[in-house]
Every structure is written in C-alpha cells, then in structure tokens.
Design a protein around this motif. Structure first.
Motif, PDB file in Angstrom:
ATOM      1  N   LEU A 112      35.393  43.778  39.167  1.00 18.89           N
ATOM      2  CA  LEU A 112      35.583  45.037  38.448  1.00 18.89           C
ATOM      3  C   LEU A 112      36.999  45.101  37.897  1.00 18.89           C
ATOM      4  O   LEU A 112      37.976  44.944  38.646  1.00 18.89           O
ATOM      5  CB  LEU A 112      35.324  46.217  39.385  1.00 18.89           C
ATOM      6  CG  LEU A 112      33.949  46.212  40.074  1.00 18.89           C
ATOM      7  CD1 LEU A 112      33.875  47.320  41.116  1.00 18.89           C
ATOM      8  CD2 LEU A 112      32.833  46.367  39.047  1.00 18.89           C
ATOM      9  N   LYS A 113      37.108  45.359  36.600  1.00 21.77           N
ATOM     10  CA  LYS A 113      38.424  45.340  35.951  1.00 21.77           C
ATOM     11  C   LYS A 113      38.824  46.688  35.358  1.00 21.77           C
ATOM     12  O   LYS A 113      40.018  46.935  35.160  1.00 21.77           O
ATOM     13  CB  LYS A 113      38.442  44.274  34.846  1.00 21.77           C
ATOM     14  CG  LYS A 113      38.236  42.848  35.357  1.00 21.77           C
ATOM     15  CD  LYS A 113      38.215  41.842  34.215  1.00 21.77           C
ATOM     16  CE  LYS A 113      37.996  40.436  34.746  1.00 21.77           C
ATOM     17  NZ  LYS A 113      37.905  39.431  33.636  1.00 21.77           N
ATOM     18  N   THR A 114      37.855  47.541  35.073  1.00 18.53           N
ATOM     19  CA  THR A 114      38.179  48.831  34.450  1.00 18.53           C
ATOM     20  C   THR A 114      37.465  49.958  35.184  1.00 18.53           C
ATOM     21  O   THR A 114      36.427  49.739  35.832  1.00 18.53           O
ATOM     22  CB  THR A 114      37.742  48.845  32.976  1.00 18.53           C
ATOM     23  OG1 THR A 114      36.297  48.803  32.919  1.00 18.53           O
ATOM     24  CG2 THR A 114      38.320  47.659  32.212  1.00 18.53           C
ATOM     25  N   PRO A 115      37.975  51.195  35.080  1.00 11.94           N
ATOM     26  CA  PRO A 115      37.290  52.353  35.682  1.00 11.94           C
ATOM     27  C   PRO A 115      35.873  52.540  35.133  1.00 11.94           C
ATOM     28  O   PRO A 115      34.980  52.988  35.857  1.00 11.94           O
ATOM     29  CB  PRO A 115      38.184  53.534  35.310  1.00 11.94           C
ATOM     30  CG  PRO A 115      39.533  52.932  35.085  1.00 11.94           C
ATOM     31  CD  PRO A 115      39.281  51.573  34.517  1.00 11.94           C
ATOM     32  N   GLU A 116      35.683  52.176  33.876  1.00 12.32           N
ATOM     33  CA  GLU A 116      34.348  52.316  33.282  1.00 12.32           C
ATOM     34  C   GLU A 116      33.343  51.378  33.956  1.00 12.32           C
ATOM     35  O   GLU A 116      32.184  51.754  34.172  1.00 12.32           O
ATOM     36  CB  GLU A 116      34.410  52.017  31.775  1.00 12.32           C
ATOM     37  CG  GLU A 116      35.169  53.046  30.942  1.00 12.32           C
ATOM     38  CD  GLU A 116      36.677  52.973  31.137  1.00 12.32           C
ATOM     39  OE1 GLU A 116      37.350  54.001  30.932  1.00 12.32           O
ATOM     40  OE2 GLU A 116      37.179  51.874  31.514  1.00 12.32           O
ATOM     41  N   GLU A 117      33.784  50.171  34.280  1.00 14.58           N
ATOM     42  CA  GLU A 117      32.900  49.236  34.972  1.00 14.58           C
ATOM     43  C   GLU A 117      32.562  49.737  36.373  1.00 14.58           C
ATOM     44  O   GLU A 117      31.416  49.638  36.815  1.00 14.58           O
ATOM     45  CB  GLU A 117      33.566  47.863  35.055  1.00 14.58           C
ATOM     46  CG  GLU A 117      33.673  47.140  33.721  1.00 14.58           C
ATOM     47  CD  GLU A 117      34.360  45.793  33.849  1.00 14.58           C
ATOM     48  OE1 GLU A 117      34.283  45.008  32.879  1.00 14.58           O
ATOM     49  OE2 GLU A 117      34.971  45.516  34.909  1.00 14.58           O
ATOM     50  N   VAL A 118      33.562  50.273  37.070  1.00 15.10           N
ATOM     51  CA  VAL A 118      33.332  50.803  38.416  1.00 15.10           C
ATOM     52  C   VAL A 118      32.322  51.941  38.362  1.00 15.10           C
ATOM     53  O   VAL A 118      31.363  51.997  39.159  1.00 15.10           O
ATOM     54  CB  VAL A 118      34.654  51.287  39.046  1.00 15.10           C
ATOM     55  CG1 VAL A 118      34.384  51.940  40.399  1.00 15.10           C
ATOM     56  CG2 VAL A 118      35.630  50.134  39.204  1.00 15.10           C
ATOM     57  N   LYS A 119      32.520  52.849  37.439  1.00 13.54           N
ATOM     58  CA  LYS A 119      31.614  53.998  37.313  1.00 13.54           C
ATOM     59  C   LYS A 119      30.194  53.553  36.981  1.00 13.54           C
ATOM     60  O   LYS A 119      29.222  54.051  37.572  1.00 13.54           O
ATOM     61  CB  LYS A 119      32.130  54.947  36.235  1.00 13.54           C
ATOM     62  CG  LYS A 119      31.270  56.199  36.075  1.00 13.54           C
ATOM     63  CD  LYS A 119      31.848  57.124  35.017  1.00 13.54           C
ATOM     64  CE  LYS A 119      30.969  58.382  34.886  1.00 13.54           C
ATOM     65  NZ  LYS A 119      31.499  59.294  33.831  1.00 13.54           N
TER      66      LYS A 119
END
Length: 562
Positions: A111-118
């Motif tokens: 996971l590299k970005t908050p969007e990917e985590v979400k």
C-alpha cells in the motif's frame, strides 16, 4: 484430551508431596534439579542451546522418578519418534479441521497511498475477507483463490499487480501447528537452561493448559494461586495464574498479562504461559536480581487464554477462528471481536453493526461480548479491593509491533505520550538484545493501516479502555512473531525464542515502572497537579505584571517566570 478431575486432584497433590519429600526439580522433568550450563551467547543472535547428549545424566532419585511418572500421565509420554501417545488423536482430527483451507491463499498487498488503503479496506468489508494484518505499508488477506478476481475488480489499477503470495500451502502450514504434526526444530521443547520441557514442545489445548496451571499451584503453593476471573459465554472458566508473595495489605502494585484475545493467535498463549513459568521457576533460583525484584514488588496475573471458547474452537472446528463464540443477530455468523467490544469510543457505525459475519464485528453495544464484560468487572473489583493496577501487557500476533494508545484515533494523543514512547522503545530494545529481532514502536492507530475507516476502526479497543477508563498508566499491545512468513500459523519451534525475548521485555517493563514510580500517581493526582499549575501560572503572571520580583533560583526558572 480431556482430564478426569477426580484423577487430577489427587495426582497433583501427590506430585506436590513428592516435591516436598526430597526434590527441588521443577514441573517438567529436571528443569531445576539439575541445570545444564549454557554457553555464553551474543547479545545480537538467537541463543544456541547446548546438546544435552554430550554427557551422561546423573541417575534420577526415587522421588524424581515418581514425579516424572505422574507428569507423564498428565502430559503424555513421548514414544521413540518423539510424539506423545495422547497427541496421536490429533493426527486424524486435524485433517478434518484444516481441510477447509484447501484452495485458500494469503496475499500481501503493498500500500502506497491513502486511496489504496481505503479501497482495500472497503473491499474487505464488502467481501467479508479475513484480514490477517494491516500496517502503514501493507495488508495481508486470506482469500479463496476463486475469489481473487472479484477482489481485484473492486480495487484501483495500482493494486492489480501490487500483491504477492505469502504461503504455498495454507492447509499444511495449519496442520503443522498441531501436536505431533511436524518434527522438532533447533529450539524445539527446550527451555533457556537447555533442559527438555514437555509443555513447551507444542502448542497446547485448553484442558492441558489448565492441568498445567493446577500443577504449578501444587508445586509452588507459596508463590502461585489460580484465580477464576469469571465464566465465558459457553460457561468455561477463564483462569489466571497469580504470581507473587502471599499476604500483605492487598494494596500491592499489579500487572496483568493476557493472551488469546483473538483465538487463533496461539503463540500468545504459549508466550504468556512461558512468562508465568519463567517467573515462578526462576524466583530465588536463577541469580537474576531483576526477576526476583519484580516478583517481590508486584502481583502478576497471567491469563493465557482470555477467549477460552474461541480458543477451544480453533482446536475442534476452525484453526483460524478469531472471535468468541457468542451468537449474533445472524444465526449462522457467531462471534464478537473481543478487542473491539469495550466502552471507550465504541464503533457503533452502521457499517460495523451491519456485518456480524465480519471478523471485526464489535457487537451491537459495548460489553455485549461476555468475556469483555467479565474481564472489565474483574479488574474493577480488584481496584475496589485496593489493588493498584499499573500495567497491562496484551499479547497478540503477528507483525512484531509494540503498540500503545490510542487505537480509536490517530488524531488524539494520550496525555503521557512521552512516557509511553520511552517505555515502548525500551521494550523493543530488550527484545533486540535477546534475539536480534526488530519490533516497531508506534501508536495502535498508526500501526494499523485500516484503523481510520468505518467497519475496520480501532474503536472499542481493550487497550484504550483500560488505559483511559480504568486508568492503567502503562497499557500496551504486543504483536509477536513473525512479520508474515507464517502469520498466525507460526511453527512450534518458535515457542521458546518468542518466550525468551518476551521474558526480557517483561523484566524491563517491571523494572521501568519501579524506577519511574510516577505512573501509579499519575491519574489520581492529575487534578491536584492541574490546580498547582494554575496557581503557579497566576503567581508568575502577577510577578511579571508588577515587575517587582524575580525568580532567581534555577530550579524555578521556567514558564512565564523564566
């Protein structure tokens, strides 16, 4: 393996009598009576235990032979292949339990970005996936191979190829964690003094653990007490091992150590058991002053299996079961997550409440989970009776992290963050000095990648509740080995190394609290401290305004009076 209580009571009493009649040996054959001297070890490498076959053992005394015979009956005798006869029944039962994982895989998503985590958090909720671990950089998810395409369809393009498999054969890896399934490794069943120990040879089922606890009480009656903190939903005793001096005024400082809040985390059960065993058998025998001191100064309560119903079910029905076994609003979805069931920022969102099949289902209201309510009531009653609970160590797996409050929010900071971070860094160093293993130190929210999103938040956390509501100043969650190679299915030859490094952590924890001293008074004296600061600030303001007095003493050269 189920024990007849009518046989167990006189057997345990007889073992105690034998010990009093002429042997100083410990519970499992020869662990104290005849010590093996280990070679010095490097502070940065895992200990290599000596080969006990290098010299002929001295003949056992009659009392030792009687004791060993009774212990063998309780815990099983090893055949020439090293397997206990009682464990043979697991060979057939295990196949049935683990067969359900055929075709399952564990994927690690980077996971590299908050969007990917979400996106991954939301997809996990929609598909009711089994999330094994989440950190700031990755998430491990167990999923049926056939369900991988539907999952990828819900994820952004950047995650389509940003994943890798962690295990080649999940079923076999699960099978190997049961007794008698896999050959011993280099640490297998050997305590730090180099002595064979039956109990730590394997992960143990609940009935064996409780028999072992009773045996400890019989052998060390002046130091050990078995306490029932209450009943689980299915009516089982939740037992604790109290280690400490008898008597006193009931106002001694107390530290609580828990395992198996999540049922599948077997290494936490073995580790808590190892810690209790090490304190008991090492007290006044090991020439370890810090160990003797923390036993003298604290009452210790070790709860190897807080989630007793779930733990039993991992042996009989589903090795990877996480929650308790309490019914929910859906008859076919049992269980409440005991780490999200407490009355501190409880996650009552519709997304959490609508998913009783989720492994992180918190229940419909705080303390709906029977075991969470029982545990909270027990600690509350202890404090009413005068106990000063100064520490909580809640052992979990996996990911090698030392987590401190808060879990519910990454924006709220605990009032004594500096103290928590200082001790956490010291605990990580204590582990590193024993095994060389790295443990990350961070807040529980920062250490859990999905904690910011509804349905996967850290609200209702057990650690947060006992820190903020029960005023236990040093509350931590310790996530043990490993970092993902085996996850919850850690091979049994890690039992001793995990116990060793956790024992050094435990001694550091106790000595830090004794040396610091302030945490016990922190909450009770908070209002007085605030009042003092208010008066002092006003006094400084008056002095500054009148420009008449100056505070010359360097001790008071602070704030507006500096």
């Amino acid at each position: 393996m189920h024990y007849n209580v009518h046989f167990l009571a006189p057997a345990v009493a007889l073992v105690g009598l034998v010990i009093q009649c002429g042997t100083n040996a410990a519970i499992i054959p020869d662990s104290l009576g005849r010590r093996v001297i280990a070679e010095p070890r490097s502070a940065h490498t895992v200990q290599e235990f000596p080969d006990p076959g290098g010299s002929a053992p001295e003949p056992a005394r009659w009392s030792t032979r009687i004791r060993d015979s009774i212990v063998g009956q309780l815990f099983g005798r090893a055949d020439r292949h090293g397997r206990r006869r009682e464990n043979q029944r697991y060979l057939s039962d295990t196949a049935k339990v683990v067969s359900q994982y055929a075709g399952d895989v564990v994927l690690r998503f980077t996971l590299k970005t908050p969007e990917e985590v979400k996106a991954l958090a939301e997809a996990s909720n929609i598909l009711l996936l089994d999330v094994w671990s989440t950190t700031k950089t990755h998430a491990d998810i167990r999923i049926a191979e056939a369900d991988i395409p539907p999952l990828l369809d819900l994820l952004p393009a950047s995650l389509q190829h940003s994943h890798a498999r962690l295990m080649h054969d999940l079923s076999q890896t699960a099978r190997d964690t049961y007794p008698g399934e896999s050959p011993g490794g280099r640490y297998h069943g050997r305590t730090p003094d180099g002595v064979q120990n039956l109990f730590f040879q394997d992960y143990q089922p609940l009935d064996v653990i409780q028999a072992w606890m009773n045996l400890l009480r019989s052998l060390f009656p002046s130091l050990v007490e078995i306490v029932s903190i209450g009943k689980s939903y299915e009516g089982r005793d939740i037992q604790a091992i109290r280690v400490g001096k008898r008597g006193g005024d009931g106002g001694r400082k107390t530290i609580i150590v828990t395992g198996a809040v999540h049922a599948r985390e077997w290494i936490s059960v073995s580790t808590v058991s190892y810690l209790a065993y090490s304190l008991i058998t090492g007290y006044k025998r090991s020439n370890d002053r810090s160990l003797d001191t923390i036993v003298d100064e604290f009452d210790w309560y070790f709860i190897p299996t807080l989630n007793v119903d779930g733990y039993v079910y991992t042996w009989e029905g589903d090795r990877l079961w996480r929650k308790n076994r309490q019914p929910t609003t859906l008859a076919f979805c049992k269980g409440i997550d005991l780490d999200r069931a407490y009355n501190f920022h409880f996650d009552g969102s519709s997304q959490s409440q609508s998913n009783p099949c989720s492994d992180m289902f918190p229940g419909t209201s705080p303390f709906e989970a029977t075991e969470a309510k029982v545990f909270s009531d027990w600690t509350y009653n202890m404090t009413r009776e005068g106990a000063k609970i100064v520490g909580l160590l809640d052992f979990h797996s996996y990911s090698q992290q030392i987590l401190y409050p808060y879990s519910y929010s990454c924006n709220s900071m605990p009032p004594d963050l500096e103290n928590l971070e200082e001790l956490g860094i010291g605990l990580a160093k204590a582990i590193r000095l024993v095994s060389g293993e790295h443990y990350e130190v961070t807040s529980a929210c920062e250490g859990t990648g999905f904690a910011k999103y509804q349905g996967t938040t850290g609200g209702g956390s057990m650690m947060d509740f006992f820190y903020a509501e029960d005023r236990i100043p040093y509350s931590y969650q310790i996530k043990l080995r490993d970092t993902g190679s085996y996850g919850f299915l850690l091979p049994k030859d890690h039992i001793i190394p995990a116990g060793e490094e956790s024992m050094n952590l435990l001694k550091y924890f106790g000595m830090f609290i004794l040396d610091d001293g302030s945490p016990v008074q922190r909450h009770s004296g908070l209002k007085k401290k605030n009042l003092f600061l208010l008066v002092y600030s006003f006094w400084c303001f008056v002095i500054t305004a009148r420009d008449t007095f100056r505070v010359e003493t360097s001790k008071w050269r602070v704030g507006p009076c500096g």
